[in-house]
Structures are given as C-alpha cells and as structure tokens.
Design an enzyme around this catalytic site. Structure first.
Site, PDB file in Angstrom:
ATOM      1  N   ALA A   1     -14.677  35.118-137.960  1.00 26.93           N
ATOM      2  CA  ALA A   1     -13.987  34.484-136.831  1.00 26.93           C
ATOM      3  C   ALA A   1     -12.874  35.399-136.335  1.00 26.93           C
ATOM      4  O   ALA A   1     -12.455  36.318-137.029  1.00 26.93           O
ATOM      5  CB  ALA A   1     -13.400  33.162-137.283  1.00 26.93           C
ATOM      6  N   GLY A   2     -12.419  35.131-135.151  1.00 26.81           N
ATOM      7  CA  GLY A   2     -11.289  35.886-134.627  1.00 26.81           C
ATOM      8  C   GLY A   2     -10.537  35.024-133.643  1.00 26.81           C
ATOM      9  O   GLY A   2     -11.126  34.466-132.734  1.00 26.81           O
ATOM     10  N   HIS A   3      -9.263  34.859-133.881  1.00 26.01           N
ATOM     11  CA  HIS A   3      -8.444  34.050-132.977  1.00 26.01           C
ATOM     12  C   HIS A   3      -7.351  34.920-132.397  1.00 26.01           C
ATOM     13  O   HIS A   3      -6.634  35.582-133.146  1.00 26.01           O
ATOM     14  CB  HIS A   3      -7.766  32.900-133.735  1.00 26.01           C
ATOM     15  CG  HIS A   3      -8.721  31.862-134.217  1.00 26.01           C
ATOM     16  ND1 HIS A   3      -8.433  30.996-135.222  1.00 26.01           N
ATOM     17  CD2 HIS A   3      -9.960  31.565-133.808  1.00 26.01           C
ATOM     18  CE1 HIS A   3      -9.459  30.204-135.422  1.00 26.01           C
ATOM     19  NE2 HIS A   3     -10.402  30.530-134.574  1.00 26.01           N
ATOM     20  N   THR A   4      -7.223  34.912-131.080  1.00 24.45           N
ATOM     21  CA  THR A   4      -6.121  35.638-130.454  1.00 24.45           C
ATOM     22  C   THR A   4      -5.122  34.615-129.933  1.00 24.45           C
ATOM     23  O   THR A   4      -5.509  33.687-129.223  1.00 24.45           O
ATOM     24  CB  THR A   4      -6.640  36.494-129.280  1.00 24.45           C
ATOM     25  OG1 THR A   4      -7.685  37.317-129.778  1.00 24.45           O
ATOM     26  CG2 THR A   4      -5.548  37.362-128.692  1.00 24.45           C
TER      27      THR A   4
ATOM     28  N   GLN B   1     -16.270  29.621-135.300  1.00 26.78           N
ATOM     29  CA  GLN B   1     -17.587  29.707-134.617  1.00 26.78           C
ATOM     30  C   GLN B   1     -17.813  28.468-133.735  1.00 26.78           C
ATOM     31  O   GLN B   1     -16.844  27.884-133.280  1.00 26.78           O
ATOM     32  CB  GLN B   1     -18.719  29.894-135.629  1.00 26.78           C
ATOM     33  CG  GLN B   1     -18.719  31.250-136.325  1.00 26.78           C
ATOM     34  CD  GLN B   1     -17.868  31.287-137.573  1.00 26.78           C
ATOM     35  OE1 GLN B   1     -17.880  30.377-138.374  1.00 26.78           O
ATOM     36  NE2 GLN B   1     -17.120  32.346-137.758  1.00 26.78           N
TER      37      GLN B   1
ATOM     38  N   GLY C   1     -15.381  43.747-131.591  1.00 25.92           N
ATOM     39  CA  GLY C   1     -15.218  44.507-130.351  1.00 25.92           C
ATOM     40  C   GLY C   1     -16.492  44.549-129.508  1.00 25.92           C
ATOM     41  O   GLY C   1     -16.520  45.174-128.453  1.00 25.92           O
TER      42      GLY C   1
ATOM     43  N   THR D   1     -13.331  40.231-133.372  1.00 25.73           N
ATOM     44  CA  THR D   1     -13.620  40.727-134.722  1.00 25.73           C
ATOM     45  C   THR D   1     -14.353  42.064-134.698  1.00 25.73           C
ATOM     46  O   THR D   1     -14.021  42.977-135.432  1.00 25.73           O
ATOM     47  CB  THR D   1     -14.451  39.662-135.480  1.00 25.73           C
ATOM     48  OG1 THR D   1     -13.664  38.492-135.582  1.00 25.73           O
ATOM     49  CG2 THR D   1     -14.824  40.127-136.880  1.00 25.73           C
TER      50      THR D   1
ATOM     51  N   GLY E   1      -7.534  25.292-119.842  1.00 27.24           N
ATOM     52  CA  GLY E   1      -6.854  26.581-119.961  1.00 27.24           C
ATOM     53  C   GLY E   1      -6.994  27.366-118.665  1.00 27.24           C
ATOM     54  O   GLY E   1      -8.087  27.469-118.113  1.00 27.24           O
TER      55      GLY E   1
ATOM     56  N   ASP F   1     -15.935  31.642-130.004  1.00 27.15           N
ATOM     57  CA  ASP F   1     -15.051  32.353-129.072  1.00 27.15           C
ATOM     58  C   ASP F   1     -14.630  31.495-127.885  1.00 27.15           C
ATOM     59  O   ASP F   1     -14.389  32.009-126.793  1.00 27.15           O
ATOM     60  CB  ASP F   1     -15.706  33.647-128.547  1.00 27.15           C
ATOM     61  CG  ASP F   1     -16.219  34.520-129.672  1.00 27.15           C
ATOM     62  OD1 ASP F   1     -15.463  34.713-130.643  1.00 27.15           O
ATOM     63  OD2 ASP F   1     -17.360  34.998-129.599  1.00 27.15           O
ATOM     64  N   GLU F   2     -14.532  30.197-128.085  1.00 29.64           N
ATOM     65  CA  GLU F   2     -14.199  29.300-126.969  1.00 29.64           C
ATOM     66  C   GLU F   2     -12.706  29.234-126.701  1.00 29.64           C
ATOM     67  O   GLU F   2     -12.280  28.650-125.699  1.00 29.64           O
ATOM     68  CB  GLU F   2     -14.709  27.871-127.245  1.00 29.64           C
ATOM     69  CG  GLU F   2     -16.220  27.743-127.386  1.00 29.64           C
ATOM     70  CD  GLU F   2     -16.659  27.854-128.843  1.00 29.64           C
ATOM     71  OE1 GLU F   2     -15.820  28.246-129.681  1.00 29.64           O
ATOM     72  OE2 GLU F   2     -17.821  27.566-129.142  1.00 29.64           O
ATOM     73  N   GLY F   3     -11.906  29.762-127.622  1.00 30.79           N
ATOM     74  CA  GLY F   3     -10.450  29.671-127.447  1.00 30.79           C
ATOM     75  C   GLY F   3      -9.848  28.578-128.321  1.00 30.79           C
ATOM     76  O   GLY F   3      -8.821  27.989-127.979  1.00 30.79           O
ATOM     77  N   LYS F   4     -10.483  28.331-129.461  1.00 29.43           N
ATOM     78  CA  LYS F   4      -9.994  27.283-130.376  1.00 29.43           C
ATOM     79  C   LYS F   4      -8.587  27.608-130.886  1.00 29.43           C
ATOM     80  O   LYS F   4      -7.759  26.721-131.039  1.00 29.43           O
ATOM     81  CB  LYS F   4     -10.931  27.158-131.594  1.00 29.43           C
ATOM     82  CG  LYS F   4     -12.317  26.663-131.245  1.00 29.43           C
ATOM     83  CD  LYS F   4     -13.233  26.666-132.453  1.00 29.43           C
ATOM     84  CE  LYS F   4     -13.641  28.047-132.918  1.00 29.43           C
ATOM     85  NZ  LYS F   4     -14.492  28.796-132.002  1.00 29.43           N
TER      86      LYS F   4
HETATM   87  P1  IMP Z   1     -22.201  36.111-139.446  1.00 28.20           P
HETATM   88  O1  IMP Z   1     -21.413  34.848-139.300  1.00 28.20           O
HETATM   89  O2  IMP Z   1     -21.354  37.344-139.548  1.00 28.20           O
HETATM   90  O3  IMP Z   1     -23.230  36.017-140.536  1.00 28.20           O
HETATM   91  O4  IMP Z   1     -23.053  36.317-138.087  1.00 28.20           O
HETATM   92  C1  IMP Z   1     -24.071  35.413-137.702  1.00 28.20           C
HETATM   93  C2  IMP Z   1     -24.034  35.152-136.211  1.00 28.20           C
HETATM   94  O5  IMP Z   1     -22.881  34.417-135.876  1.00 28.20           O
HETATM   95  C3  IMP Z   1     -23.996  36.421-135.357  1.00 28.20           C
HETATM   96  O6  IMP Z   1     -24.702  36.191-134.151  1.00 28.20           O
HETATM   97  C4  IMP Z   1     -22.513  36.570-135.036  1.00 28.20           C
HETATM   98  O7  IMP Z   1     -22.296  37.305-133.847  1.00 28.20           O
HETATM   99  C5  IMP Z   1     -22.131  35.112-134.884  1.00 28.20           C
HETATM  100  N1  IMP Z   1     -20.715  34.859-135.138  1.00 28.20           N
HETATM  101  C6  IMP Z   1     -20.099  34.783-136.336  1.00 28.20           C
HETATM  102  N2  IMP Z   1     -18.803  34.514-136.170  1.00 28.20           N
HETATM  103  C7  IMP Z   1     -18.578  34.387-134.857  1.00 28.20           C
HETATM  104  C8  IMP Z   1     -17.424  34.074-134.063  1.00 28.20           C
HETATM  105  O8  IMP Z   1     -16.327  33.804-134.565  1.00 28.20           O
HETATM  106  N3  IMP Z   1     -17.624  34.041-132.731  1.00 28.20           N
HETATM  107  C9  IMP Z   1     -18.822  34.268-132.158  1.00 28.20           C
HETATM  108  N4  IMP Z   1     -19.932  34.559-132.846  1.00 28.20           N
HETATM  109  C10 IMP Z   1     -19.805  34.610-134.189  1.00 28.20           C
END
Ligand code: IMP
Length: 434
Positions: free
Chosen positions: A39-42, A223, A301, A299, A413, A13-16
C-alpha cells in the site's frame, strides 16, 4: 462505541489515506487491518508531503493509538525505515502499536514474490514484489513468523528453519544470496524485534478499550474491493481481503463494532498491475487523466491505468462492503472535459449486455463498458469548499453517482491538500464524537 471503516471501493489508490487523516483528528485509535507495504498513502499536511506504506495514516496526530493489526503483514525493514524517517521529521511515533500476532515478511518472501512473477512470464499479476503473497501463503500454511517470534532467538531460528525447508527447490537460484543465511537472518530479525519491542502489543485489547470508552475507532483498509482475494478480479488481486468484513478479522473485533463503512472512490478509475479493467481508456483521454491526476504509484512508481467511472463495479463494491457512505476523491481532475462518460452496463463479445459485475473470469476479461455521457464543467474547482461553490454539472455528476449506488456522498476531494475537501453531509458517528 463508534467504529468507522474506511475501504477502497475500486482497485486501490483511491485516496483513503487523506480521508483517514481527516477523520483521525477525532479518533482515539486508527487500525490498519490487512495488506502490507504494498500500500502507499500520500498525505499533504501544511505543504509537507508524507508517504506511508505501513504505518497507519493517523500517526501525524500525537497521542493517538496507531495500530498495525494482526491482519497486516509487516516488513520490519520497511517499518523501521518509516519510523526513522518520521523521527527525523520530529513526528512523535510513541503511539504506534503492532499486533504481536501480525505476520512478518521475511527475505525469502521477497525473493519468492519476484521468482513467482518471473515464472509466470506473460501471465504475471504485476505484484508490487514486496513479498506480500508469499507471506500470506506462509500464514495459511502455518509456517509464518509472527512479530512476537522476533523476541525469542530459539523460537525464531526454529521457525525460520521450518519455513525454509519446503521452499528449498524454489529458492535454489538464490542459494548464495546472503539474505538467506540462517544465522545472519536470525540476527537481523532479532535486531528488528529488539527495536520494535516497545511497539509490540495485544492490539485487539487496545481497540476494545477504545470502543468500550465510547471513543472513535477507525479501521483503515488498504488496496480496494476489486483487489480482494475472494471477491476481486482473481487471480489479478492481492493476497488479503481489503473489504470491510476483514476489519473484524484483521483488527480483532465483531461486526457490531463497525457502525459505518465509508467507501472511497475516485471520480474516475485507476488500476496498477495486470488484470481486467472494463472501462480502461487506452487513448489520449486516459493519458490526460493520468497526467492531471498524477497517476503514478506511491509504492512502485508505476504508471497507473486509467478509465471512466464504472457504476456496476462500484455497485458491486458497495454491496460486498455494505457501504453506508461514499467519499469521492479527485473530482477536480475531471474539470475541463466537455463530456464525462459513466459506464452503466457492460457488453460481451457476443453482443450480450449485462449490468452486474461478472463473477466469471472469462466474461470479465471480455467485458467492455457501455456509457452514458454527462455534461462536464470548465471551472477550476480546487478552491471550492462547500457544495454550493461547485458548478451545476459537478453537483449533477455527484448526485447521479449517489442515486445509482443508493449510497450518500459524504465527502468530495477537490485537490491533494488536506483542506481541499467539501463535506456534503455530516456522519452520525462523527457527530457523536465531535
Ligand atoms: P501484491 O499485493 O503486491 O501481491 O500485488 C497484487 C496486485 O495488487 C497487483 O496488481 C498490485 O499492483 C495490486 N496492488 C497491491 N497493492 C496495491 C495498492 O495499494 N494500490 C493499488 N494496487 C495495489
């Protein structure tokens, strides 16, 4: 053959996404190399908000090759939804390519992820429950379904049967779940295969061709370093390697095909899910950072845990990635704090002080940050566009971090918008393709 790898230098969640979006303008191909829809990118473009979980951030540029590499695990349900949403907004998605070798997240992976977490009770990892871990586990067990398997009914059915067999016991509570019915699962996944067929390709070859033509290739990590399954805070990690070395494996290139490695770090630290976090702030300052930074997961909330910048952890991330540059995001969130703390060392429960990121789980769980205080600034910096626009204290903060890491800061940023960045220096690779 310029290749730039963009990786998270903290806990994700660093803002990649925003940085990839900026660089993608000059790239020919953008490759995601690991992770999945955890992952989630905005990305905010002209005031419009785009949220991606699976599709590489470069998709907003027509004509670019946006690649989901072999190292990614793909939930085709999520992917087709993302494609539909983009099409509804008239975004051209014809450049999307998915590796035929990428593994598929199946309905039983989702169920097993939740079952695994429930079983762990208080010890749970706090996964995103998207089936990521079980899908990678099947890949390692040679029981995975790959994108290419979705194109052949006989093979698909055989492979699903083989994958389900050793899971019977764990899946017993879900025996009546309609998503587990072999026939309907096979049909549903064949339909996904049919829909995605025109995007499925030998993606490594596409990357090689771009590199051979001296075009810029971006390797987009998901991640962050401290969630790396080998080098992160195991077992509170994800199931893949979000570090730069994994770009070779997950995209199908050699180490020489990565010329720069950019680590992305927030001006502070956040973490979602369980696990050690030495600089965590459990107080009103942490709450204030969460509020100002909008620190809630794209991803899931979930509210993100917040803390001060952690130099030993960042130095560690720099080392395991071989960072050539740092991009520091969300500097604006720190405006208004009279003093800004930076963690320089850790202390253990026995009073020992140490400056290296602990490799031992028990030590890490008890490590607490030891800080120095730097002067804050009160000015709103969201309109700053060059280093000289920034208040002295903000410049000093950046210089201090760069000095501690011995890694130059290339980009800062100062807000969520695409234009809210300050280029601190030019990258040699970017200059070469300009
Ligand atoms: P998983 O990747 O869903 O198996 O989750 C394993 C760990 O990685 C958990 O602590 C999640 O919250 C964390 N995690 C997975 N994807 C992300 C992400 O994109 N950002 C931040 N934490 C993540």
């Amino acid at each position: 053959m310029p290749g730039i790898c963009i990786v998270g230098a903290q806990w994700g969640d660093e803002g990649k996404g925003k940085v990839v979006d900026l660089l993608a303008e000059r790239a020919d191909a953008i490759v995601r190399f690991q992770g999945g829809n955890n992952a989630g990118h905005t990305i905010i473009r002209d005031g419009e908000v785009f949220k991606f979980h699976l599709i590489p951030s470069g998709i907003l540029y027509p004509g670019k090759r946006c690649i989901i590499g072999n190292g990614v695990v793909v939930d085709p349900h999520v992917l087709t939804d993302e494609l539909d949403a983009l099409k509804a907004r008239k975004i051209d998605t014809s450049g999307l390519r998915i590796s035929a070798n990428a593994h598929v997240i199946m309905p039983y992976h989702l169920l097993l992820d939740t079952a695994g977490e429930t079983k762990l009770g208080k010890l749970q990892i706090g996964t995103t429950r998207r089936g990521i871990g079980p899908a990678y586990a099947d890949k390692a067990a040679r029981l995975g379904i790959r994108m290419q398997d979705l194109l052949d009914e006989k093979i698909l059915k055989k492979k699903i049967t083989a994958a389900l067999d050793p899971k019977r016991l764990s899946l017993r509570p879900y025996v009546k779940d309609p998503s587990l019915d072999l026939q309907s699962m096979t049909e549903a996944y064949l339909t996904y295969g049919h829909r995605l067929e025109r995007h499925i390709a030998d993606t490594a070859r596409i990357v090689w061709d771009a590199l051979d033509a001296d075009r810029l290739v971006l390797y987009e990590g998901a991640q962050g370093a401290l969630l790396d399954i080998d080098h992160g805070t195991y077992p509170f990690v994800t199931s893949s390697n979000p570090i730069a070395g994994a770009a070779c494996v997950g995209a199908g290139v050699g180490p020489k095909d990565i010329n720069e490695v950019w680590g992305i770090a927030k001006a502070y630290v956040t973490r979602v899910g369980a696990g050690p976090f030495p600089t965590e702030l459990d107080d009103e300052i942490g709450e204030e950072i969460r509020r100002r930074g909008g620190e809630f997961g794209t991803t899931t909330g979930r509210a993100r845990r917040t803390g001060w910048l952690d130099i030993p952890a960042l130095r560690y991330a720099s080392r395991i990635n071989g960072l050539t540059s740092l991009a520091m995001t969300k500097l604006d969130v720190l405006s208004g704090f009279e003093k800004i703390k930076v963690c320089m060392t850790y202390s253990g429960p026995d009073g020992a002080e140490f400056s290296d990121f602990p490799y031992h789980q028990s030590v890490l769980h008890h490590a607490r940050g030891e800080y120095i205080e730097l002067d804050g600034w009160t000015e709103d910096i969201t309109e700053c566009r060059s280093p000289s626009d920034l208040p002295r204290a903000a410049v000093d903060y950046l210089a201090f971090v760069a000095e501690q890491l011995q890694v130059p800061i290339v980009l800062v940023g100062v807000g969520p918008g695409r234009d809210q960045v300050i280029w601190m220096q030019e990258s040699a690779q970017l200059a070469a393709v300009a």
